[in-house]
Design a protein around this motif. Structure first.
Motif, PDB file in Angstrom:
ATOM      1  N   ARG A   1       5.902  -0.129  -2.920  1.00  0.00           N
ATOM      2  CA  ARG A   1       4.694  -0.538  -3.634  1.00  0.00           C
ATOM      3  C   ARG A   1       3.814  -1.382  -2.730  1.00  0.00           C
ATOM      4  O   ARG A   1       4.304  -2.050  -1.807  1.00  0.00           O
ATOM      5  CB  ARG A   1       5.031  -1.279  -4.925  1.00  0.00           C
ATOM      6  CG  ARG A   1       5.673  -2.622  -4.797  1.00  0.00           C
ATOM      7  CD  ARG A   1       6.136  -3.109  -6.184  1.00  0.00           C
ATOM      8  NE  ARG A   1       5.017  -3.158  -7.126  1.00  0.00           N
ATOM      9  CZ  ARG A   1       5.176  -3.105  -8.455  1.00  0.00           C
ATOM     10  NH1 ARG A   1       6.384  -2.992  -8.990  1.00  0.00           N
ATOM     11  NH2 ARG A   1       4.118  -3.147  -9.242  1.00  0.00           N
ATOM     12  N   ASP A   2       2.541  -1.326  -3.011  1.00  0.00           N
ATOM     13  CA  ASP A   2       1.532  -2.094  -2.284  1.00  0.00           C
ATOM     14  C   ASP A   2       0.731  -2.828  -3.347  1.00  0.00           C
ATOM     15  O   ASP A   2      -0.277  -2.332  -3.857  1.00  0.00           O
ATOM     16  CB  ASP A   2       0.649  -1.133  -1.484  1.00  0.00           C
ATOM     17  CG  ASP A   2      -0.455  -1.837  -0.721  1.00  0.00           C
ATOM     18  OD1 ASP A   2      -1.188  -1.154   0.016  1.00  0.00           O
ATOM     19  OD2 ASP A   2      -0.590  -3.067  -0.855  1.00  0.00           O
ATOM     20  N   ASN A   3       1.186  -4.008  -3.685  1.00  0.00           N
ATOM     21  CA  ASN A   3       0.540  -4.751  -4.769  1.00  0.00           C
ATOM     22  C   ASN A   3      -0.895  -5.136  -4.428  1.00  0.00           C
ATOM     23  O   ASN A   3      -1.746  -5.219  -5.318  1.00  0.00           O
ATOM     24  CB  ASN A   3       1.353  -5.992  -5.120  1.00  0.00           C
ATOM     25  CG  ASN A   3       2.606  -5.656  -5.913  1.00  0.00           C
ATOM     26  OD1 ASN A   3       2.692  -4.600  -6.549  1.00  0.00           O
ATOM     27  ND2 ASN A   3       3.586  -6.541  -5.867  1.00  0.00           N
ATOM     28  N   ALA A   4      -1.164  -5.347  -3.165  1.00  0.00           N
ATOM     29  CA  ALA A   4      -2.521  -5.726  -2.774  1.00  0.00           C
ATOM     30  C   ALA A   4      -3.525  -4.625  -3.093  1.00  0.00           C
ATOM     31  O   ALA A   4      -4.698  -4.894  -3.387  1.00  0.00           O
ATOM     32  CB  ALA A   4      -2.562  -6.059  -1.282  1.00  0.00           C
ATOM     33  N   ASN A   5      -3.040  -3.378  -3.030  1.00  0.00           N
ATOM     34  CA  ASN A   5      -3.918  -2.239  -3.304  1.00  0.00           C
ATOM     35  C   ASN A   5      -3.601  -1.554  -4.627  1.00  0.00           C
ATOM     36  O   ASN A   5      -4.103  -0.463  -4.900  1.00  0.00           O
ATOM     37  CB  ASN A   5      -3.839  -1.234  -2.160  1.00  0.00           C
ATOM     38  CG  ASN A   5      -4.508  -1.753  -0.909  1.00  0.00           C
ATOM     39  OD1 ASN A   5      -5.707  -2.022  -0.907  1.00  0.00           O
ATOM     40  ND2 ASN A   5      -3.739  -1.925   0.160  1.00  0.00           N
ATOM     41  N   ASN A   6      -2.752  -2.222  -5.424  1.00  0.00           N
ATOM     42  CA  ASN A   6      -2.461  -1.726  -6.777  1.00  0.00           C
ATOM     43  C   ASN A   6      -1.885  -0.314  -6.776  1.00  0.00           C
ATOM     44  O   ASN A   6      -2.305   0.547  -7.553  1.00  0.00           O
ATOM     45  CB  ASN A   6      -3.725  -1.770  -7.640  1.00  0.00           C
ATOM     46  CG  ASN A   6      -3.438  -2.048  -9.090  1.00  0.00           C
ATOM     47  OD1 ASN A   6      -2.515  -2.813  -9.414  1.00  0.00           O
ATOM     48  ND2 ASN A   6      -4.210  -1.450  -9.985  1.00  0.00           N
ATOM     49  N   MET A   7      -0.923  -0.095  -5.887  1.00  0.00           N
ATOM     50  CA  MET A   7      -0.355   1.238  -5.740  1.00  0.00           C
ATOM     51  C   MET A   7       1.168   1.173  -5.698  1.00  0.00           C
ATOM     52  O   MET A   7       1.749   0.203  -5.199  1.00  0.00           O
ATOM     53  CB  MET A   7      -0.834   1.890  -4.441  1.00  0.00           C
ATOM     54  CG  MET A   7      -2.316   2.020  -4.289  1.00  0.00           C
ATOM     55  SD  MET A   7      -2.974   3.382  -5.259  1.00  0.00           S
ATOM     56  CE  MET A   7      -2.571   4.739  -4.167  1.00  0.00           C
TER      57      MET A   7
END
Length: 126
Positions: free
Chosen positions: A72-78
């Motif tokens: 997951r990439d929380n900074a990019n909401n993915m």
């Protein structure tokens, strides 16, 4: 209208790879544990993988370990599901789902999730 949106599905030859993505325009995924599920033609939906809000705790279905990876990439909401060495039996509709959970908690079972995407089709065929 689904609150989650999956993308990245398609037709691939056996042995190929796909990376599925899950995002939302309505809420921050970092607030939710995420699961990936798939439903093969004529079969029930089964859980493929899950990841905690932090991303530090993950699970992959035993039969898929070594081929599938969740991140997951929380900074990019993915949230992503990387699928390698795909086989025809991986064909199906893949769904992401979200549920409120503690920071490092992963959640098992479709009934536990209360937000679902509409799914993305993955077809593995020569």
């Amino acid at each position: 209208q689904s609150q989650l949106v999956e993308s990245g599905g398609g037709l691939v030859q056996p042995g190929g790879s796909l990376r599925l993505s899950c995002t939302s325009s309505l809420f921050f995924l970092k607030n939710y544990a995420i699961g990936w599920f798939r439903q093969a033609p004529g079969k029930e939906r089964v859980q493929v993988s899950c990841i905690s809000r932090s991303g530090s705790t993950t699970n992959i279905a035993e039969s898929l370990k070594g081929r599938f990876t969740i991140s997951r990439d929380n900074a990019n909401n993915m949230v992503h599901l990387q699928m390698n060495r795909l086989q025809p039996e991986d064909t199906g509709v893949y769904y992401c789902a979200a549920v409120s959970a503690d920071w490092d908690t992963i959640v098992f079972g479709g009934a536990m999730y209360d937000n679902w995407g509409q799914g993305t089709q993955v077809s593995v065929s020569s």
